[in-house]
Write a protein that holds these residues in place. Structure first.
Motif, mmCIF file in Angstrom:
data_model
loop_
_atom_site.group_PDB
_atom_site.id
_atom_site.type_symbol
_atom_site.label_atom_id
_atom_site.label_comp_id
_atom_site.label_asym_id
_atom_site.label_seq_id
_atom_site.Cartn_x
_atom_site.Cartn_y
_atom_site.Cartn_z
ATOM 1 N N PRO A 129 -91.413 12.642 11.875
ATOM 2 C CA PRO A 129 -92.155 12.670 12.971
ATOM 3 C C PRO A 129 -92.161 11.320 13.479
ATOM 4 O O PRO A 129 -92.497 10.971 14.517
ATOM 5 N N GLU A 130 -92.156 10.217 12.391
ATOM 6 C CA GLU A 130 -92.091 8.825 12.887
ATOM 7 C C GLU A 130 -90.904 7.883 12.092
ATOM 8 O O GLU A 130 -90.496 8.702 11.233
ATOM 9 N N ILE A 131 -90.753 6.838 12.825
ATOM 10 C CA ILE A 131 -89.642 6.146 12.215
ATOM 11 C C ILE A 131 -90.202 5.464 10.888
ATOM 12 O O ILE A 131 -91.161 5.254 10.484
ATOM 13 N N GLN A 132 -89.075 5.094 10.097
ATOM 14 C CA GLN A 132 -89.139 4.631 8.643
ATOM 15 C C GLN A 132 -88.731 3.095 8.736
ATOM 16 O O GLN A 132 -87.781 2.828 9.176
ATOM 17 N N LEU A 133 -89.363 2.373 7.804
ATOM 18 C CA LEU A 133 -89.091 1.029 7.817
ATOM 19 C C LEU A 133 -88.840 0.415 6.433
ATOM 20 O O LEU A 133 -89.499 1.314 5.595
ATOM 21 N N PRO A 134 -88.154 -0.486 6.180
ATOM 22 C CA PRO A 134 -87.300 -1.305 7.334
ATOM 23 C C PRO A 134 -86.030 -0.640 7.789
ATOM 24 O O PRO A 134 -85.496 0.080 6.867
ATOM 25 N N PHE A 135 -85.771 -0.754 9.131
ATOM 26 C CA PHE A 135 -84.846 0.140 9.690
ATOM 27 C C PHE A 135 -83.654 -0.866 10.338
ATOM 28 O O PHE A 135 -83.972 -2.045 10.756
ATOM 29 N N PHE A 136 -82.596 -0.293 10.506
ATOM 30 C CA PHE A 136 -81.632 -0.708 11.465
ATOM 31 C C PHE A 136 -81.127 0.425 12.452
ATOM 32 O O PHE A 136 -80.574 1.481 11.625
ATOM 33 N N ALA A 137 -81.196 0.341 13.586
ATOM 34 C CA ALA A 137 -80.496 1.289 14.594
ATOM 35 C C ALA A 137 -79.311 0.922 15.211
ATOM 36 O O ALA A 137 -79.451 -0.194 16.024
ATOM 37 N N LEU A 138 -78.346 1.907 15.052
ATOM 38 C CA LEU A 138 -77.188 1.405 15.550
ATOM 39 C C LEU A 138 -77.300 1.491 17.279
ATOM 40 O O LEU A 138 -77.545 2.491 17.770
ATOM 41 N N PRO A 139 -76.934 0.122 18.069
ATOM 42 C CA PRO A 139 -77.264 0.407 19.516
ATOM 43 C C PRO A 139 -76.377 1.537 20.269
ATOM 44 O O PRO A 139 -77.190 2.269 21.075
ATOM 45 N N ALA A 140 -75.546 1.725 19.876
ATOM 46 C CA ALA A 140 -74.520 2.906 20.668
ATOM 47 C C ALA A 140 -74.976 4.076 20.491
ATOM 48 O O ALA A 140 -75.111 4.925 21.293
ATOM 49 N N GLU A 141 -75.693 4.461 19.267
ATOM 50 C CA GLU A 141 -76.005 5.864 19.103
ATOM 51 C C GLU A 141 -77.561 5.928 19.536
ATOM 52 O O GLU A 141 -77.823 7.197 19.798
ATOM 53 N N LEU A 142 -78.226 4.849 19.882
ATOM 54 C CA LEU A 142 -79.546 4.918 20.667
ATOM 55 C C LEU A 142 -79.223 5.746 21.986
ATOM 56 O O LEU A 142 -79.980 6.289 22.804
ATOM 57 N N VAL A 143 -78.232 5.067 22.533
ATOM 58 C CA VAL A 143 -77.773 5.920 23.947
ATOM 59 C C VAL A 143 -77.077 7.179 23.927
ATOM 60 O O VAL A 143 -77.327 7.865 24.489
ATOM 61 N N LEU A 144 -76.419 7.539 22.703
ATOM 62 C CA LEU A 144 -75.917 8.811 22.705
ATOM 63 C C LEU A 144 -76.692 9.842 21.733
ATOM 64 O O LEU A 144 -76.303 10.841 21.506
ATOM 65 N N ALA A 145 -77.892 9.617 21.386
ATOM 66 C CA ALA A 145 -78.838 10.400 20.810
ATOM 67 C C ALA A 145 -78.905 11.865 21.569
ATOM 68 O O ALA A 145 -79.086 11.835 22.619
ATOM 69 N N ASP A 146 -78.973 12.917 20.745
ATOM 70 C CA ASP A 146 -79.028 14.031 21.250
ATOM 71 C C ASP A 146 -80.688 14.496 21.342
ATOM 72 O O ASP A 146 -81.636 13.709 21.017
ATOM 73 N N ASP A 147 -80.751 15.541 22.180
ATOM 74 C CA ASP A 147 -82.323 16.089 22.452
ATOM 75 C C ASP A 147 -83.159 15.975 21.099
ATOM 76 O O ASP A 147 -84.178 15.872 21.307
ATOM 77 N N TYR A 148 -82.384 16.739 20.081
ATOM 78 C CA TYR A 148 -83.413 17.057 19.009
ATOM 79 C C TYR A 148 -84.134 15.671 18.442
ATOM 80 O O TYR A 148 -84.898 15.658 17.794
ATOM 81 N N ASN A 149 -83.054 14.514 18.684
ATOM 82 C CA ASN A 149 -83.644 13.217 18.064
ATOM 83 C C ASN A 149 -84.273 12.211 19.065
ATOM 84 O O ASN A 149 -84.472 11.146 18.746
#
Length: 405
Positions: free
Chosen positions: A109-129
């Motif tokens: 339900p929540e993001i976990q720290l520490p993290f790195f998020a790949l920028p391209a996949e933030l754009v391509l994330a599907d509905d479930y995520n």
């Protein structure tokens, strides 16, 4: 691994190899390894790390070179995209490492720290995520979004000086706390779906025994025009003027404000006035001179309005017009498109509505939604209800059987 969405966008495999989907590069087309090591350098030397998005495996391999890393959680943001990568490129080097644990981002339900998020996949994330994607983007943009809210900014400094006499004279919002233990509260925002509820709210407002009505500042005028008088109005934004909150006719309506409010609004208000702070550093010096209670802040006036409802004693809180989106391609109820911010036509982002369908929104609305959902999760003793399926789905709420549309 089964994806939740199939990739329907044009796919191009480039040399070296690289992967581009509808023009979105998953990695650098020049030096993937160097890019991965640059990304890895932004993460601390922690035993447990979280990576959102899988890319082509380069960042995983860079992180797994760390001798002190005991666990690397890789959160998939698009299942179909990950499956495509597995079909095209060998990913066994990192998938077989015993320190790696693979899971869907949306399973938590929540993001976990520490993290790195790949920028391209933030754009391509599907509905479930999508919900986790929104939290990742909100967290990433936090410091950037706060840059304009400093007591050293000339317009902010001038406003704090101008409002101080009113802060000194007006009552502490804490005096409102616990005044209505157990009372049902309606919190009214200005999303387009509010217009569906004018008749019901008008009927409720006229009843002798009714819920407490709290509205945000931009909802005050539309409600008045519909003959709906609220009990309290909450305002936090320095851009709210007497056009939004006219003093005429405000007798008996409580104004709760924070010290960025327009002094002309405060001066003209004819009902009782209460002032409070958020935890923002912008109020630190004023807070020390003139202590007042705090209300929760998350970027939007909806946050202190909901927090006020809880602190006044509300245990059943129903949200109206809390859309965080542009259903029917409209921005707000009671205002022309673009009067209170960007026009709906320029929106390039989306959230899922109450029907599970994508609806247009903007980035700051998604951040406000994330913060409200976090607040709701922190108040398990309170029942929260939503009244419209056309706006964003709000985690932690249930649809109110008497009002939902």
């Amino acid at each position: 691994m089964t994806g939740h969405d199939q990739p329907k966008r044009p796919v191009t495999v480039l040399r070296n190899p690289h992967l581009s989907i509808e023009g979105i590069q998953l990695t650098s087309r020049h030096d993937r390894t160097r890019e991965a090591h640059t990304q890895a350098a932004s993460l601390p030397e922690a035993p447990v790390l979280h990576l959102y998005g899988c890319g082509l495996g380069d960042l995983q391999l860079a992180l797994l070179q760390r001798p002190g890393l005991t666990r690397l959680y890789v959160h998939i943001l698009n299942g179909a995209l990950f499956r495509l990568v597995l079909q095209l490129l060998d990913q066994q080097d990192w998938l077989t490492d015993p320190r790696v644990e693979l899971l869907y981002a949306g399973d938590l339900p929540e993001i976990q720290l520490p993290f790195f998020a790949l920028p391209a996949e933030l754009v391509l994330a599907d509905d479930y995520n999508a919900k986790i994607r929104d939290r990742l983007i909100s967290e990433t943009h936090l410091s950037f979004n706060n840059r304009l809210f400093s007591a050293d900014t000339p317009d902010i400094a001038a406003r704090l000086v101008a409002i101080e006499p009113w802060v000194r004279a007006d009552r502490d919002v804490a005096e409102l706390f616990d005044l209505h233990p157990g009372r049902e509260v309606f919190v009214i925002a200005t999303g387009p779906s509010l217009e569906q509820h004018y008749p019901a709210l008008r009927a409720v407002a006229g009843q002798p025994e009714r819920p407490l009505l709290i509205c945000v500042d931009t909802a005050y005028q539309p409600l008045l025009k519909q003959g709906i008088r609220v009990d309290l109005v909450v305002s936090i934004d320095q851009r709210i003027s007497t056009r939004h909150l006219p003093g005429l006719g405000s007798e008996g309506v409580v104004l709760v404000y924070m010290p960025l409010a327009d002094p002309l609004v405060v001066e003209g208000w004819q009902g009782p006035r209460y002032v409070g702070y958020s935890s923002s550093p912008v109020f630190q010096a004023l807070r020390q001179r003139l202590p007042r209670a705090q209300l929760h802040a998350g970027g939007s006036v909806i946050h202190p309005a909901v927090d006020l409802a809880v602190k006044m004693g509300g245990r059943r809180i129903t949200l109206f017009g809390a859309d965080f989106a542009f259903p029917q391609n409209r921005t707000h109820a009671g205002w022309q498109d673009g009067e209170l911010g960007p026009q709906a036509d320029v929106a390039r982002h989306w959230v899922l509505d109450g029907h599970g369908q994508r609806v247009k929104t903007q980035l700051n609305f998604r951040s406000y939604l994330c913060e409200l959902e976090r607040y709701i999760a922190s108040r398990p003793e309170v029942a929260f209800f939503n009244t419209s399926r056309s706006g964003a789905m709000i985690l932690g709420t249930t649809f109110h059987g008497d009002f939902v549309q």
